[in-house]
Design a protein around this motif. Structure first.
Motif, mmCIF file in Angstrom:
data_model
loop_
_atom_site.group_PDB
_atom_site.id
_atom_site.type_symbol
_atom_site.label_atom_id
_atom_site.label_comp_id
_atom_site.label_asym_id
_atom_site.label_seq_id
_atom_site.Cartn_x
_atom_site.Cartn_y
_atom_site.Cartn_z
ATOM 1 N N GLU A 355 0.848 -7.421 -11.569
ATOM 2 C CA GLU A 355 1.390 -6.975 -12.858
ATOM 3 C C GLU A 355 0.432 -7.309 -13.993
ATOM 4 O OE1 GLU A 355 5.774 -6.657 -14.721
ATOM 5 O OE2 GLU A 355 5.248 -8.617 -13.921
ATOM 6 N N ARG A 356 -0.146 -8.512 -13.952
ATOM 7 C CA ARG A 356 -1.087 -8.880 -15.013
ATOM 8 C C ARG A 356 -2.361 -8.058 -14.956
ATOM 9 N NH1 ARG A 356 -5.691 -11.195 -15.218
ATOM 10 N NH2 ARG A 356 -5.680 -11.956 -13.069
ATOM 11 N N ALA A 357 -2.900 -7.888 -13.753
ATOM 12 C CA ALA A 357 -4.204 -7.232 -13.622
ATOM 13 C C ALA A 357 -4.125 -5.722 -13.749
ATOM 14 C CB ALA A 357 -4.828 -7.612 -12.275
ATOM 15 N N PHE A 358 -3.030 -5.118 -13.239
ATOM 16 C CA PHE A 358 -2.970 -3.665 -13.142
ATOM 17 C C PHE A 358 -1.763 -3.049 -13.827
ATOM 18 C CE2 PHE A 358 -4.883 -5.076 -8.960
ATOM 19 C CZ PHE A 358 -6.197 -4.904 -9.383
ATOM 20 N N GLY A 359 -0.880 -3.886 -14.380
ATOM 21 C CA GLY A 359 0.297 -3.363 -15.047
ATOM 22 C C GLY A 359 1.324 -2.777 -14.106
ATOM 23 N N ARG A 360 1.301 -3.192 -12.845
ATOM 24 C CA ARG A 360 2.239 -2.650 -11.866
ATOM 25 C C ARG A 360 2.496 -3.686 -10.774
ATOM 26 N NH1 ARG A 360 -0.270 1.922 -8.123
ATOM 27 N NH2 ARG A 360 1.352 1.086 -6.776
ATOM 28 N N ARG A 361 3.659 -3.561 -10.158
ATOM 29 C CA ARG A 361 3.982 -4.392 -9.011
ATOM 30 C C ARG A 361 3.942 -3.537 -7.749
ATOM 31 N NH1 ARG A 361 9.447 -7.284 -11.491
ATOM 32 N NH2 ARG A 361 8.395 -8.625 -13.024
ATOM 33 N N SER A 362 3.738 -4.189 -6.631
ATOM 34 C CA SER A 362 3.786 -3.479 -5.358
ATOM 35 C C SER A 362 5.215 -3.077 -5.036
ATOM 36 C CB SER A 362 3.252 -4.372 -4.232
ATOM 37 O OG SER A 362 1.907 -4.716 -4.454
ATOM 38 N N THR A 363 5.362 -1.990 -4.319
ATOM 39 C CA THR A 363 6.676 -1.569 -3.838
ATOM 40 C C THR A 363 6.751 -1.577 -2.312
ATOM 41 O OG1 THR A 363 6.027 0.772 -3.835
ATOM 42 C CG2 THR A 363 7.037 -0.097 -5.860
ATOM 43 N N ILE A 364 5.610 -1.859 -1.661
ATOM 44 C CA ILE A 364 5.548 -1.772 -0.200
ATOM 45 C C ILE A 364 5.081 -3.102 0.381
ATOM 46 C CG2 ILE A 364 4.385 -0.656 1.750
ATOM 47 C CD1 ILE A 364 4.136 1.809 -0.098
ATOM 48 N N GLY A 365 5.892 -3.684 1.272
ATOM 49 C CA GLY A 365 5.449 -4.827 2.048
ATOM 50 C C GLY A 365 4.415 -4.377 3.065
ATOM 51 N N TRP A 366 3.365 -5.179 3.254
ATOM 52 C CA TRP A 366 2.235 -4.733 4.084
ATOM 53 C C TRP A 366 1.707 -5.940 4.847
ATOM 54 C CZ3 TRP A 366 0.257 0.372 3.944
ATOM 55 C CH2 TRP A 366 -0.969 0.588 4.596
ATOM 56 N N LEU A 367 2.118 -6.068 6.100
ATOM 57 C CA LEU A 367 1.699 -7.193 6.942
ATOM 58 C C LEU A 367 1.380 -6.677 8.349
ATOM 59 C CD1 LEU A 367 4.013 -10.250 6.170
ATOM 60 C CD2 LEU A 367 1.527 -10.217 6.137
ATOM 61 N N PRO A 368 0.260 -6.004 8.512
ATOM 62 C CA PRO A 368 -0.008 -5.407 9.820
ATOM 63 C C PRO A 368 -0.344 -6.410 10.917
ATOM 64 C CG PRO A 368 -1.847 -5.049 8.320
ATOM 65 C CD PRO A 368 -0.749 -5.626 7.496
ATOM 66 N N ASP A 369 -0.859 -7.596 10.560
ATOM 67 C CA ASP A 369 -1.493 -8.437 11.575
ATOM 68 C C ASP A 369 -0.903 -9.835 11.684
ATOM 69 O OD1 ASP A 369 -3.356 -9.047 13.571
ATOM 70 O OD2 ASP A 369 -4.777 -9.866 12.138
ATOM 71 N N SER A 388 9.983 -0.958 0.962
ATOM 72 C CA SER A 388 9.517 -0.495 2.260
ATOM 73 C C SER A 388 8.609 -1.557 2.857
ATOM 74 C CB SER A 388 8.741 0.819 2.141
ATOM 75 O OG SER A 388 9.496 1.810 1.479
ATOM 76 N N PHE A 389 8.443 -1.488 4.175
ATOM 77 C CA PHE A 389 7.638 -2.491 4.863
ATOM 78 C C PHE A 389 6.853 -1.832 5.984
ATOM 79 C CE2 PHE A 389 7.457 -5.911 8.252
ATOM 80 C CZ PHE A 389 6.468 -6.660 7.627
ATOM 81 N N LEU A 390 5.574 -2.230 6.126
ATOM 82 C CA LEU A 390 4.730 -1.751 7.216
ATOM 83 C C LEU A 390 4.212 -2.936 8.007
ATOM 84 C CD1 LEU A 390 2.172 1.029 7.452
ATOM 85 C CD2 LEU A 390 1.339 -1.290 7.901
#
Length: 1021
Positions: A355-369, A388-390
């Protein structure tokens, strides 16, 4: 008719190898090369280019293990060349092993601007202008992963890696690239790959084969460049045939999984991020359709700090929506081992950074490994704004094939998260035909849905997508016989997948990985450091918040944030699980030591402000408390039967929760008696008997008269097993270890080391193999438990040490603490899924019981457990609970776990789950000396208070995190002992989700295992 397909294929393959691939370069001229070798650790660009560079020749060895060499490459494009087709081709000495596991380079322009990276399969550098002048920061990283054998593990420690050069510069040329020949290579590669996935007798396969044959016929072997266009025309009809309407739809998302540490230290990961991200930005300049997703706020933060110019370029692409921050976590953490609050902070710190760096939060969980996924994760992800989650790793299951690819994942509290598990079975695909065919073939939801995501790009060690992968994507956008491939972003895929599949199947509970079970135990010091620092952070925040509210002291935001970031980084899924090289774990242990020093000072300062000057703080390995914590003067009374109470201290300046299942017990004397060859350790609640070998052979509950130890068995028993997994040493424990075990029964001495009315203790010393062990068994007045402290001087190799507690309980399930609650796992072997779950993780406790009687086995730094059922003498079954204390893997750290360790465990008799919760906290929280009692800042009933701190926005508001620990619906009452104007419920990011309640008390309903975050605004603020 004669089938000549095999002959044609051999002809095509030789044509590709011998004629077509070499023809991509029409001409080349060598570059002028000079070099400077960095004496030790890497240096910044400005320092490097100021050094004296000396002449360097192709073929010369370079690069000691973990070293850095700077090359300067200069030349001029010949006047008769097409300058737009010119580029540099540099081979640092790459071998055929995996990209990201060997030498790599980062290319700079003379003004310091990063151009792109050099990787084993990405060796070109773009040029601009007639004059060529670039610097290459070349890293001579040893390939510790080559062949995954034990031989290279000496490279995992800089002190033992040696100084012999690892590489020789193979090439540094200015080349004239034949663009049409390159495009022909890509055409042929796609069609040749597709042919290999089709039935050889199908019309489509025949069409492709004949097209390839015509292309070879039309190519002049002595003038490939001049005839490439004609050959491409021959292939055009086969490439123009559109995909079937029912073809599987693939969302191709650029990706580069970069392990934040693994077979390289974190300092090398920082450079890997710069290399990978620069490659991505170079591709984005060339292909406007290319979208790339990258997780781990820590990696973005490293680039922002070390490579600000690159970060600025990256930020522009984020704003365009083409470089997509995903995951929302500080790092791609393990999710089995971090505590609940730490797992929350992974997302809090990650989302705050984005949010600080890009003005946005993630909406997708991402833990492939990561190595399996806790059932607490869906609720946590939903609480930080993810929808959502991947994941990918469950495809590595040894025994059972996971039944879904798109599904709703239901957590332990009932929260559901839309989840996708790519059927391509890879988080680093290259968009080759066999990968696309595998995604289509394996997709489990056929008929109900028809879309999957393919993360493509070299990963683990980084590198990312290449121009060849993008060329494959362009040619398979709609190609008969192939899935339809579309370059897109992860958010677009999930939106479309959710719309396509409105009612997916549901998977309830944890996502257990049937693999890498040894990661619950390997590198015990790293795990102890994590557990200790998690609890120190809890204490430091609680005391600092109390001191701020009560005494007006300044809250140490920066110190706490630095400590959290260290702990969060070291929860990465190859650090905390114990699967990294020695260098990584040595740095992790040093990081934990720094955190301990900083947090002990925070606690000491807060306590001094609250109670006056204090005695010396406890050691980094605190002794267990001498008694069950009782309600203290001015605090809440003990809870009613079955309720959970945690007065969020301080409480009598001891920092221990008062949480139990019944009324407070009046302390009575601890007693020790000698009877023949045994010792009897007892209180008014329980009687333990140790036999002549120093093992617990009886544990009788005074209230019921029930014997807790299985007939003919002994608890507190150490068992050693052969531990040679079939594949991955530090990662795996194979079930066959159970066939090769022995009891550590020899006794060198048994000594009474303490005998008072409050505590009695017996010390047993043993030796086995090349190791020694001492166990202390103690009971404390008023308690129903026996504490077992196990000190091990461990010098075994490929062996596993377990601590066993066989109990006389008939059950088919056991309860294991996880983040913000517990899971109930079957311990029978009815199905292949049950059989595969032979080693599992737990946090501070395991509980097994029958109606009306149970036992709790708790620990202070152990995660690996196995719980099994056994036939009972006289009928029925018993239950064996074992803690996995130590392993001794050889790879990737041959000295893993060697040396001295201390483990504290406890066996509580007649315990229910609330007692297990209380015992888990007691064993993990140090008593704090003080000169006066301090009233609790927060008092709560019906829930456990996990965290008390000040708000992340530095407003001075007090944040309290609570959870329901027993898995039942109820009502929570929370009272702040402070001048509070209002209380509001928030999400995990501390944003309000309800209307504020005026006053210092709030009563709210809670569902099973629900996490609740409250924000208290103090009067006058």
């Amino acid at each position: 008719m004669f089938d000549d397909s095999a002959l044609v294929l051999r002809r095509v393959d030789r044509f590709i190898r011998d004629r077509l691939a070499p023809a991509v370069e029409r001409a080349s001229v060598p570059l002028d090369i000079t070099a400077w070798t960095v004496p030790d650790e890497p240096v910044p660009f400005a320092e490097a280019v100021a050094q004296q560079f000396v002449p360097f020749a192709v073929g010369t060895p370079w690069g000691t293990p973990w070293g850095t060499t700077w090359f300067r490459l200069r030349g001029r494009i010949p006047e008769d060349w097409d300058a737009e087709s010119a580029e540099l081709e540099v081979d640092l000495g790459f071998h055929l092993g995996q990209p990201g596991f060997q030498a790599e380079g980062l290319v700079f322009a003379p003004d310091g601007r990063i151009v792109k990276a050099l990787e084993p399969r990405n060796t070109h550098i773009p040029v601009s202008g007639a004059a060529v002048d670039v610097y290459v920061e070349a890293a001579s990283n040893p390939d510790i992963g080559q062949n995954w054998t034990f031989a290279p593990t000496r490279f995992g420690d800089k002190a033992t890696a040696g100084t012999a050069p690892l590489y020789a510069l193979r090439r540094a040329d200015l080349v004239l690239r034949d663009r049409e020949a390159w495009e022909l290579v890509q055409d042929v590669a796609v069609l040749r790959g597709l042919y290999g996935q089709l039935p050889p007798t199908s019309p489509r396969a025949a069409e492709i084969l004949r097209a390839l044959e015509r292309a070879v016929d039309l190519s002049d072997p002595d003038d490939i460049g001049g005839t490439a266009s004609v050959a491409r025309e021959a292939l055009a009809p086969a490439l123009a045939a559109h995909a079937n309407a029912s073809a599987h739809r693939v969302a191709a998302v650029g990706h580069a999984h970069i392990d934040s540490a693994w077979l390289w230290p974190t300092r090398e990961t920082i450079r890997k991020c710069a290399r990978t991200f620069s490659n991505v930005l170079d591709l984005m300049d060339a292909d406007p359709a290319f979208v790339f997703a990258a997780s781990s706020a820590q990696q973005y933060a490293w680039v922002e700090q070390r490579y600000p110019g690159l970060f600025a370029r990256l930020s522009e692409r984020v704003a365009e929506g083409r470089f997509v921050p995903v995951g929302g976590m500080w790092v791609e953490a393990d999710t089995n081992l971090p505590g609940g609050e730490a797992l929350v902070r992974q997302f809090v710190y990650g989302q705050r950074f984005f949010e600080r760096a890009f003005g946005r939060r993630s909406t997708i969980g991402w833990l492939p490994d990561s190595f399996g996924y806790t059932g607490a994760l869906p609720q946590i992800m939903a609480g930080v704004g993810l929808n959502s989650f991947l994941t990918q790793k469950i495809s590595w299951n040894e025994r059972n094939v996971f039944p879904h690819h798109t599904f709703e994942w239901e957590g332990i509290d009932g929260t559901r998260m839309f989840t996708h598990f790519p059927p391509v079975d890879s988080y680093g695909a290259e968009l080759r035909a066999h990968e696309l065919a595998r995604a289509e073939r394996q997709f489990a939801e056929k008929g109900a849905a028809n879309s999957s995501l393919v993360p493509f790009g070299f990963g683990d060690g980084g590198g990312g997508p290449t121009r060849e992968m993008l060329a494959a994507a362009a040619r398979t956008r709609s190609l008969e016989g192939s899935p339809r491939v579309r370059l897109t972003g992860p958010e677009e895929f999930f939106a479309e997948a959710r719309e396509e599949y409105a009612h997916p199947p549901v998977w309830a509970g944890e996502l257990y990985l049937e693999f890498h079970r040894g990661t619950y135990t390997s590198q015990a010091r790293t795990k102890r450091g994590n557990r200790g620092c998690e609890h120190l952070l809890r204490e430091a925040e609680l005391w600092a918040a109390t001191a701020h509210v009560r005494a007006g002291t300044e809250y140490p935001y920066d110190v706490l944030e630095d400590a959290w970031r260290t702990v969060l980084l070291q929860q990465f899924h190859d650090i905390l699980p114990g699967s990294s090289i020695a260098w990584v774990h040595r740095e992790a242990e040093a990081g934990y030591a720094r955190v301990r020093v900083a947090l002990e000072q925070v606690i000491a300062d807060a306590l001094a402000a609250l109670t006056g000057p204090l005695p010396e703080p406890p050691s980094s390995v605190p002794e267990p408390p001498s008694s069950v914590p009782e309600p203290v003067e001015g605090s809440h009374p003990a809870p009613d039967a079955g309720s959970a109470l945690f007065n969020a201290g301080p409480f009598a300046v001891d920092g221990v929760p008062a949480l139990g299942s019944g009324p407070a017990h009046t302390a009575s004397d601890a007693r020790l008696a000698r009877a023949g060859d045994t010792y009897v350790l007892s209180t008014d609640r329980v009687r333990f008997v140790l036999d002549a070998s120093g093992r617990i052979v009886s544990a009788v509950d005074a209230a019921s008269g029930r014997e807790a130890i299985a007939p003919g068995q002994a608890a507190g028993e150490l068992q050693v097993f052969r531990d040679i997994p079939a594949q991955w040493d530090a990662w795996d424990v194979d079930e066959n270890y159970r066939r090769h075990g022995e009891v550590v029964a020899s006794v060198e001495s048994i000594v009474v080391v303490e005998q008072s009315s409050q505590r009695v203790a017996v010390r047993v010393e043993r030796a086995f193999g090349d190791s020694r062990v001492a166990q202390e068994f103690s009971v404390s007045a008023g308690s129903a438990r026996i504490d077992v402290t196990t000190e091990v001087d461990w010098h075994e190799r490929q062996r596993l040490l377990k601590l066993a507690f066989p109990v006389d309980i008939h059950t088919t399930t056991a309860s294991f603490e996880v983040q913000f609650g517990h899971v109930v796992r079957p311990i029978h072997r009815n199905t292949s899924w049950d059989e595969a779950r032979f080693e599992t993780s737990a946090h501070r406790w395991v509980h097994v019981g029958e109606p009306g009687f149970g036992v709790a086995v708790a620990n202070d730094a152990t995660y690996g457990h196995d719980v099994t059922r056994h036939a009972r003498e006289g009928g029925g079954t018993t239950t064996l609970v074992r803690q996995s204390l130590l392993r001794a893997p050889l790879y990737p750290d041959p000295d893993a776990d060697q040396g001295r360790h201390v483990f504290r465990s406890s066996l509580t008799v007649g315990a229910e789950v609330p007692d297990a919760v209380a015992e888990g906290y007691r064993l993990n929280l140090a008593l704090r000396p003080g000169r006066a009692s301090v009233e609790p800042l927060v008092q709560a009933q019906g829930v456990v208070v996990e965290s008390v701190k000040l708000a992340e926005d530095r407003s001075g508001d007090v944040i309290v995190r609570l959870y329901e620990p027993l898995g039942r619906r109820g009502e929570a009452s929370v009272t702040f002992d402070a001048d509070v104007a209002s209380i509001v419920r928030t999400d995990l990011l501390e944003d309000a989700v309800s209307e504020p309640v005026v006053g210092a008390t709030i009563v709210l309903p809670v569902r099973p295992f629900e996490i609740v975050t409250l924000r208290a605004r103090r009067a006058g603020r």
